[in-house]
Enzyme design. Structure first.
Site, short mmCIF file in Angstrom:
data_model
loop_
_atom_site.label_atom_id
_atom_site.label_comp_id
_atom_site.label_asym_id
_atom_site.label_seq_id
_atom_site.Cartn_x
_atom_site.Cartn_y
_atom_site.Cartn_z
N PHE A 11 0.88 -1.19 -0.05
CA PHE A 11 0.14 0.02 -0.20
C PHE A 11 0.99 1.27 -0.05
O PHE A 11 0.84 2.11 -1.16
CB PHE A 11 -0.89 -0.05 1.30
CG PHE A 11 -1.59 1.18 1.52
CD1 PHE A 11 -2.21 1.99 0.78
CD2 PHE A 11 -1.67 1.57 2.87
CE1 PHE A 11 -2.99 3.16 1.04
CE2 PHE A 11 -2.25 2.89 3.33
CZ PHE A 11 -2.88 3.40 2.33
N ASP A 31 10.20 -7.25 -2.52
CA ASP A 31 8.83 -7.73 -1.94
C ASP A 31 8.70 -9.17 -1.91
O ASP A 31 9.10 -9.71 -3.07
CB ASP A 31 7.76 -6.95 -2.77
CG ASP A 31 6.79 -6.94 -1.54
OD1 ASP A 31 5.88 -7.64 -1.32
OD2 ASP A 31 6.35 -5.66 -1.45
N TYR A 140 3.36 -6.38 17.96
CA TYR A 140 3.74 -5.66 16.84
C TYR A 140 4.39 -4.25 17.06
O TYR A 140 5.42 -3.80 16.40
CB TYR A 140 2.45 -5.31 15.97
CG TYR A 140 2.56 -4.30 14.94
CD1 TYR A 140 2.98 -4.76 13.63
CD2 TYR A 140 1.94 -3.04 14.78
CE1 TYR A 140 3.17 -3.62 12.81
CE2 TYR A 140 2.28 -2.19 13.99
CZ TYR A 140 2.77 -2.49 12.69
OH TYR A 140 2.97 -1.29 11.75
N ILE A 184 -10.77 2.90 7.62
CA ILE A 184 -11.27 3.61 6.54
C ILE A 184 -11.51 2.74 5.33
O ILE A 184 -12.76 2.77 4.57
CB ILE A 184 -10.76 4.83 6.09
CG1 ILE A 184 -10.32 6.03 7.26
CG2 ILE A 184 -10.67 5.52 4.72
CD1 ILE A 184 -9.62 7.12 7.14
N ARG A 264 -13.19 -3.39 22.73
CA ARG A 264 -12.44 -4.47 22.98
C ARG A 264 -11.19 -4.30 23.94
O ARG A 264 -10.79 -3.21 24.08
CB ARG A 264 -11.73 -4.82 21.58
CG ARG A 264 -12.82 -5.35 20.70
CD ARG A 264 -12.58 -5.47 19.19
NE ARG A 264 -11.60 -4.19 19.01
CZ ARG A 264 -11.30 -4.12 17.43
NH1 ARG A 264 -11.33 -4.98 16.73
NH2 ARG A 264 -10.78 -2.90 17.17
#
Ligand SMILES: NC(=O)c1ccc[n+]([C@@H]2O[C@H](COP(=O)([O-])OP(=O)(O)OC[C@H]3O[C@@H](n4cnc5c(N)ncnc54)[C@H](O)[C@@H]3O)[C@@H](O)[C@H]2O)c1
Length: 310
Positions: A11, A31, A140, A184, A264
């Site tokens: 992205f 990649d 992460y 989004i 959550r």
């Protein structure tokens, strides 16, 4: 300048590649296509389908001799880091070390690293500035923060110049709804399909949403400026989920049903940046506001959707 972009089929990476080529740079993409798409690969860039952890990365650096590296490749899904912490750490930490070793050996002059608001964890204050304490709350967050420390050490030991760009919530064309910051693109999917939205909590949680082309511009700016520094890359504007829904209703002309579910565990209430440091040191500012960015993104996906169902 020859610039090697990791994650250039993804992205954000693919938008960086577009802007580098427009600015007249030569581009090499690395990649492994784990989440990257063939359609995102720019035909004018050289492409190596290889994992950043692979020792053969050194052959790519040997052959291409890039002047700079813009490192976007990563495992980007917080939930994956919870389920598979070893995999997450391997990709994001060891993968980056492999790249840093190649950069050191083959004389790369500047290394730009995509970090994340996730390194701050639950903010102690907002807006978050770059001296806000770091306190990741997920694997992460840790695996995005650890390479920042390696960069400092590689500069100290070997003089490798770097800039660290900590992104807020990035959105726009080519975003996969499953990656980091995908709210989004999830909402736009639902808006086009006219299906209900699910919001966890009361919808008053705030985030800093930045359009992807502005993030790409910050990376281009960092090629020439901002050495040895960390920068928040956002807009400095905070928006609630309820406001996002309202904006999408306006853009699409439809009223959506919103299902509010329980918050959550671990959800962060407010997170947004101050971006003064990037503005002055990188001579950069975001140029696309949320209304404009949402409209661009919505129209793009609506066109794609219409061609699919025709
Ligand atoms: N999207 C956001 O809102 C956001 C926010 C903060 C930080 N970031 C960071 O920005 C960077 C780009 O994120 P994105 O949203 O474009 O994600 P993305 O998944 O679209 O792009 C990542 C790219 O890296 C490639 N990749 C993944 N692991 C690889 C590996 N081991 N070797 C080689 N290639 C690999 C993928 O195939 C993909 O093309 C990431 O480092 C992410 O952590 C993103």
């Amino acid at each position: 300048m020859k610039v090697l972009v990791t994650g250039g089929a993804g992205f954000i990476g693919s938008h960086i590649v577009d802007q580098l080529l427009t600015a007249g740079h030569q581009v090499v993409i690395i990649d492994n296509m784990s989440s990257g798409k063939e359609t995102n690969l720019h035909p004018e860039a050289s492409f190596y389908r290889i994992d950043m952890e692979n020792p053969r990365i050194h052959d790519v650096f040997h052959k291409e001799k890039p002047d700079a590296v813009i490192h976007q490749a990563a495992q980007t899904v917080v939930q994956t880091s919870v389920r598979e912490p070893m995999h997450d750490a391997h990709m994001n930490i060891l993968g980056t070390i492999n790249l840093l070793e190649a950069a050191r050996i083959y004389g790369v002059k500047k290394f730009i690293y995509a970090s994340s608001a996730a390194v701050y964890g639950d903010p102690q204050y907002v807006p978050i500035d770059e001296i806000h304490p770091v306190g990741p709350l997920s694997g992460y967050g840790i695996s995005k923060y650890t390479p920042e420390q390696y960069l400092r050490v590689y500069e100290h030991m070997y003089g490798l110049r770097y800039s660290i760009l900590r992104y807020a919530n990035v959105y726009g064309i080519r975003q996969d709804p499953h990656g980091e910051g995908g709210v989004i693109s999830i909402f736009i999917d639902k808006a086009i399909e006219k299906s209900p939205f699910t919001i966890f909590g009361d919808g008053e949680q705030t985030r800093d949403y930045i359009y992807v082309e502005d993030v790409a511009k910050a990376n281009i700016a960092a090629l020439q400026a901002g050495d040895s520094e960390v920068f928040n890359i956002g807009t400095g504007v905070h928006t609630t989920l309820n406001q996002l829904v309202e904006k999408l209703q306006e853009i699409s002309g439809h009223t959506f049903k919103v299902n509010y579910e329980n918050e959550r565990l671990g959800d962060i209430k407010h997170s947004y940046f101050t971006i003064d440091k990037a503005k002055s040191a990188l001579n950069w500012s975001p140029t696309i506001n949320l209304d404009e960015g949402l409209l661009k993104t919505y129209r793009f996906y609506l066109d794609l959707y219409s061609t699919k169902i025709l």
